[in-house]
Structure formats: structure tokens, C-alpha cells
Design a protein around this motif. Structure first.
Motif, mmCIF file in Angstrom:
data_model
loop_
_atom_site.group_PDB
_atom_site.id
_atom_site.type_symbol
_atom_site.label_atom_id
_atom_site.label_comp_id
_atom_site.label_asym_id
_atom_site.label_seq_id
_atom_site.Cartn_x
_atom_site.Cartn_y
_atom_site.Cartn_z
ATOM 1 N N ASP A 80 36.341 55.839 31.814
ATOM 2 C CA ASP A 80 35.098 55.323 31.240
ATOM 3 C C ASP A 80 34.905 53.878 31.668
ATOM 4 N N VAL A 81 34.003 53.699 32.630
ATOM 5 C CA VAL A 81 33.798 52.372 33.207
ATOM 6 C C VAL A 81 32.619 51.663 32.542
ATOM 7 N N THR A 82 32.822 50.419 32.141
ATOM 8 C CA THR A 82 31.719 49.530 31.748
ATOM 9 C C THR A 82 32.033 48.164 32.366
ATOM 10 N N GLY A 83 31.036 47.286 32.389
ATOM 11 C CA GLY A 83 31.266 45.944 32.934
ATOM 12 C C GLY A 83 32.395 45.242 32.194
ATOM 13 N N GLY A 84 32.356 45.360 30.859
ATOM 14 C CA GLY A 84 33.352 44.680 30.033
ATOM 15 C C GLY A 84 34.774 45.203 30.219
ATOM 16 N N LYS A 85 34.886 46.432 30.722
ATOM 17 C CA LYS A 85 36.227 47.010 30.922
ATOM 18 C C LYS A 85 36.827 46.682 32.281
ATOM 19 N N CYS A 86 36.005 46.147 33.177
ATOM 20 C CA CYS A 86 36.489 45.905 34.550
ATOM 21 C C CYS A 86 37.707 44.982 34.639
ATOM 22 N N PRO A 87 37.734 43.853 33.878
ATOM 23 C CA PRO A 87 38.929 43.000 33.993
ATOM 24 C C PRO A 87 40.206 43.773 33.674
ATOM 25 N N GLY A 88 40.164 44.658 32.686
ATOM 26 C CA GLY A 88 41.332 45.474 32.353
ATOM 27 C C GLY A 88 41.670 46.463 33.469
ATOM 28 N N ILE A 89 40.648 47.079 34.036
ATOM 29 C CA ILE A 89 40.853 48.050 35.126
ATOM 30 C C ILE A 89 41.477 47.362 36.345
ATOM 31 N N PHE A 90 41.072 46.116 36.592
ATOM 32 C CA PHE A 90 41.537 45.388 37.786
ATOM 33 C C PHE A 90 42.767 44.517 37.520
ATOM 34 N N GLY A 92 45.923 44.745 37.375
ATOM 35 C CA GLY A 92 47.098 44.800 38.251
ATOM 36 C C GLY A 92 46.953 44.022 39.549
ATOM 37 N N VAL A 93 45.709 43.733 39.932
ATOM 38 C CA VAL A 93 45.480 42.975 41.165
ATOM 39 C C VAL A 93 45.411 41.494 40.803
ATOM 40 N N ARG A 94 46.323 40.717 41.369
ATOM 41 C CA ARG A 94 46.351 39.293 41.020
ATOM 42 C C ARG A 94 45.295 38.518 41.807
ATOM 43 N N GLY A 95 44.685 37.530 41.158
ATOM 44 C CA GLY A 95 43.733 36.661 41.862
ATOM 45 C C GLY A 95 42.556 37.456 42.407
ATOM 46 N N ASN A 96 42.125 37.099 43.615
ATOM 47 C CA ASN A 96 41.008 37.817 44.275
ATOM 48 C C ASN A 96 39.806 37.926 43.342
ATOM 49 N N ARG A 97 39.501 36.827 42.677
ATOM 50 C CA ARG A 97 38.476 36.862 41.639
ATOM 51 C C ARG A 97 37.066 37.103 42.182
ATOM 52 N N MET A 98 36.779 36.593 43.376
ATOM 53 C CA MET A 98 35.433 36.829 43.929
ATOM 54 C C MET A 98 35.234 38.296 44.290
ATOM 55 N N ALA A 99 36.300 38.915 44.790
ATOM 56 C CA ALA A 99 36.226 40.351 45.099
ATOM 57 C C ALA A 99 35.998 41.132 43.805
ATOM 58 N N LYS A 100 36.748 40.791 42.757
ATOM 59 C CA LYS A 100 36.601 41.480 41.471
ATOM 60 C C LYS A 100 35.204 41.276 40.890
ATOM 61 N N ALA A 101 34.703 40.043 40.979
ATOM 62 C CA ALA A 101 33.388 39.733 40.405
ATOM 63 C C ALA A 101 32.290 40.563 41.067
ATOM 64 N N ALA A 102 32.391 40.741 42.377
ATOM 65 C CA ALA A 102 31.350 41.491 43.099
ATOM 66 C C ALA A 102 31.238 42.903 42.537
ATOM 67 N N VAL A 103 32.389 43.518 42.253
ATOM 68 C CA VAL A 103 32.385 44.888 41.741
ATOM 69 C C VAL A 103 31.980 44.896 40.263
ATOM 70 N N GLU A 104 32.608 44.033 39.473
ATOM 71 C CA GLU A 104 32.298 44.009 38.040
ATOM 72 C C GLU A 104 30.813 43.737 37.786
ATOM 73 N N ASN A 105 30.246 42.795 38.522
ATOM 74 C CA ASN A 105 28.851 42.435 38.277
ATOM 75 C C ASN A 105 27.892 43.574 38.637
#
Ligand code: OSB
Ligand code: MG
Length: 374
Positions: A80-90, A92-105
Motif C-alpha cells: 500500500d503506497v502513499t506519499g507519506g509511506k515512501c520514506p519508510g519504503i525507501f 534501507g537505501v542510505r542518502g540519495n535524497r534527491m533520487a528518493k524525493a523524485a519518486v516520493e513527490n
């Protein structure tokens, strides 16, 4: 939500004017877009990495690999994916915050469309218009700079930020201040100074700057705190603030009095909201920074800027300052009073120009969620 597919694209887009900072010049942007398709809708995110790892450790190429090989598999495997759940889903991946933001947003965007509400409303935004400032890059001459500042003022922008570095600072402030004694003026060094420049930096106090952005190292709080003690002018941190804990540390140590929040730098809407809430509670004003975004990233910045504590003009400006043709419809425009009207339609509130995006695309990868599951 159930994700059907994710499409990753790299676009090649030329800036109208080259943009120079203390760490280098950009003419051609390599814009990385993430499209999340779910339930017949498309949400869009933009990765704000630079072409080189100069602003932070990421680049367009590192983000491409991280999104494709790490984040997309995690997202399509989540039930069950929501924007608010993305940080938890991601997580395990350290750093790479811009990559994560692109997907979460992109997920936040599609979620707002599903709920048929404007993205800004889903974030908890409270503004119908946002106030705009501009960031003016390092120029080849003072004459050229004065012309650029004059244009920005005549267009209504409510705060002018001057990119600076050793050798391009006090003389320029003096010239601008002599001509425009009352404008809201700030500067951004992108880490160009060292502690031995402290005496020199105290001379910036003469120019009544609203703030001095990131004068010292990109990973520092302690020496900024030492410097802030010696300055009347507020320090604003940009590069140093990666998350809510960093913001708390900087506030606690008095390393700054203002914080610049950038969606990419902090890893997406969830963390940006967390920083916003922490600064609001502690009376530290924030504003939304920019990373030379296309209209997709720009529209996310507009939504974020509607939150209560975004009380200072941000670096969110009109599409036409950067692009001959932006990839959204309508493009972002700024009123003669220096404001952007926040759209009230579901999602980000700007249509995506898919034909133009297709023409500008230099690489593309589509991952179907079903193919991964079976
Ligand atoms: O430090 O704010 C910065 C652009 C690229 C990298 C870093 C920065 C900037 C800007 C431009 O200042 C802001 C904009 O997008 O208008
Ligand atoms: Mg900055």
C-alpha cells in the motif's frame, strides 16, 4: 494505491541564460523525470540533481541508477503506497535524497489526483498565493549584474538574491545597494568561504542583507555557529540541512536564524513538512529554495511554499526566467506584485506537455509493476 508502472525519463533542456554559482556554470540541464502511473492517473516528480555532484553528492547519473535499481523495485514490491509511506519504503537505501524525493513527490502528486484535491491542500498548505524572489547568478561584469537586478525588480520580485564568492561580493553589494537602497537583498555563497574569511564576512553587515546563505562548508554546523555569533546579519543554511534532525541541531547550536528548504535536498515532501513543522514551533522562518527546475519541480515548489511557515519569499520564479518553453501548461507566471497564484485543481495543478517531453527525452525506461510481480 496500486502502482501500474513507473516511467523514468532524462530530458535535455537548454537554459535561456547560463547560471553561474561559486561551484560552477550550468547551460544545459539534464532533467530527470519520474512518472508514476496508478489507477489510470499519472503523477510526476522531478529529480533536482545537478549534472555533476557539486551541490551535493548526487548527480543525474547516480540518481538514474538509484531510482531504477533500488527505489523502483522497493516501490513496486510495497503493497500500500502513499506519499507519506515512501520514506519508510525507501529506508534501507542510505542518502540519495534527491533520487528518493523524485519518486516520493510523484506519488504525492498521483495521490492528490486520486483524492481529487489540490496537492497544496493535501500537504496542509494555507496560502492562495506565494511570494517570489529571484536568485541571480554570478555575472561576467557589474554592468550585466545591474541590468539583471533592474529587470527582476521591474518584474515585481520581492527579494533579490545575489550569488557571491570571494572576489565577487562587497563591490557588487555596494553597487546594488547604491542604486537600490531599500530592496530586500540577500546573498548565497554556496560554501565559498572559510573561517579565515570571518573578518571579511563581517563587512557584509554594512549592506543590510536579509541573510547570508551557506557561507561555509556544506556539511557544517559548528563553524557556522561561530560565524553567526560574529555577524549581525542572519545566516541561512541550505546545503547543511538534510533532514529534520539537522534543522534541530542548527537551531540548537544557533548556526543560522533562517532555513532554506529544498524538496530534493531533504528527500521529498514528508521530510520537508517535518522540517517545516519543527521550524514553525521554534520561530525560525523558512523559504523554498530552487534548483533550476523545469515546470514539474517548480509546481512542487509552489505547493510546498503554501505551508504556514514559508514566510519569506522563495527562489520560486517564473518559467520564462529559465526556459524558452516549459514542459507544463500553463507555464508558471509571476504577477506584477511578485506573486504566483496557487492552482486549485487536483494534483500539482499544471498539465504536463507530453509531446514536448517526448521531443526533449534522450533516454527513457518504463517499468511495469506487473512484470516485476509475476
Ligand atoms: O544554492 O540555491 C542554491 C541553483 C542551483 C544550485 C543551487 C542553488 C541554485 C539557485 C537557483 O540559487 C535557484 C533557482 O532555481 O532559481
Ligand atoms: Mg543556496
Amino acid at each position: 494505491m496500486k502502482i501500474d508502472a513507473i516511467v523514468l525519463r532524462e530530458l535535455s533542456m537548454s537554459l535561456i541564460h547560463p547560471f553561474a554559482t561559486s561551484f560552477g556554470e550550468t547551460r544545459e540541464r539534464r532533467v530527470l523525470l519520474v512518472e508514476v502511473r496508478a489507477e489510470g492517473l499519472s503523477g510526476w516528480g522531478e529529480c533536482t540533481t545537478g549534472e555533476h555532484p557539486y551541490f551535493n553528492e548526487e548527480s543525474t547519473d547516480t540518481a538514474w541508477v538509484t531510482i531504477l535499481q533500488e527505489l523502483v523495485p522497493l516501490l513496486t514490491a510495497a503493497d500500500d503506497v502513499t506519499g507519506g509511506k515512501c520514506p519508510g519504503i525507501f529506508r534501507g537505501v542510505r542518502g540519495n535524497r534527491m533520487a528518493k524525493a523524485a519518486v516520493e513527490n510523484a506519488v504525492w502528486d498521483v495521490e492528490a489526483q486520486m483524492r481529487r484535491i489540490p496537492l497544496y491542500e493535501m500537504l496542509g498548505g494555507v496560502r492562495e498565493t506565494i511570494v517570489c524572489g529571484v536568485s541571480i547568478g554570478i555575472q561576467p561584469s557589474l554592468e550585466k549584474l545591474m541590468e539583471k537586478v533592474g529587470t527582476a525588480i521591474s518584474e515585481g520580485y520581492q527579494r533579490i538574491k545575489l550569488k557571491c564568492k570571494p572576489g565577487w561580493d562587497v563591490q557588487m553589494f555596494e553597487a546594488v545597494r547604491n542604486k537600490w537602497p531599500d530592496i530586500r537583498l540577500s546573498c548565497d555563497a554556496n560554501s565559498a568561504y572559510r573561517l579565515r574569511d570571518s573578518d571579511h564576512l563581517t563587512t557584509f553587515d554594512e549592506f543590510n542583507l536579509l541573510m547570508i546563505e551557506q557561507p561555509l562548508w556544506a556539511d557544517d554546523f559548528y563553524f557556522h555557529s561561530m560565524l553567526q555569533q560574529r555577524l549581525d546579519t542572519a545566516i541561512c543554511l541550505d546545503e547543511s540541512i538534510r533532514n529534520r534532525r539537522d534543522a534541530l541541531a542548527a537551531i540548537e547550536m544557533e548556526s543560522c536564524r533562517i532555513i532554506n528548504i529544498k524538496l530534493g535536498r531533504v528527500g521529498g515532501f514528508s521530510e520537508a513538512i517535518a522540517i517545516h513543522n519543527a521550524t514553525l514551533e521554534r520561530g525560525i522562518p523558512v523559504w523554498c529554495g530552487g534548483m533550476l527546475e523545469s515546470g514539474i519541480g517548480r509546481s512542487h515548489n509552489i505547493a510546498l511554499s503554501t505551508l504556514e511557515n514559508f514566510s519569506l519569499p522563495g527562489d520560486v520564479s517564473a518559467s520564462r526566467r529559465y526556459w524558452a518553453e516549459d514542459i507544463i501548461e500553463p507555464e508558471v507566471t509571476v504577477s506584477p506584485k511578485g506573486e504566483i497564484q496557487v492552482p486549485n485543481t487536483p494534483g500539482r495543478g499544471f498539465e504536463v506537455r507530453t509531446d514536448l517531453i517526448e521531443r526533449l527525452t534522450v533516454r527513457k525506461e518504463e517499468i511495469k509493476a506487473l512484470a516485476l510481480v509475476s
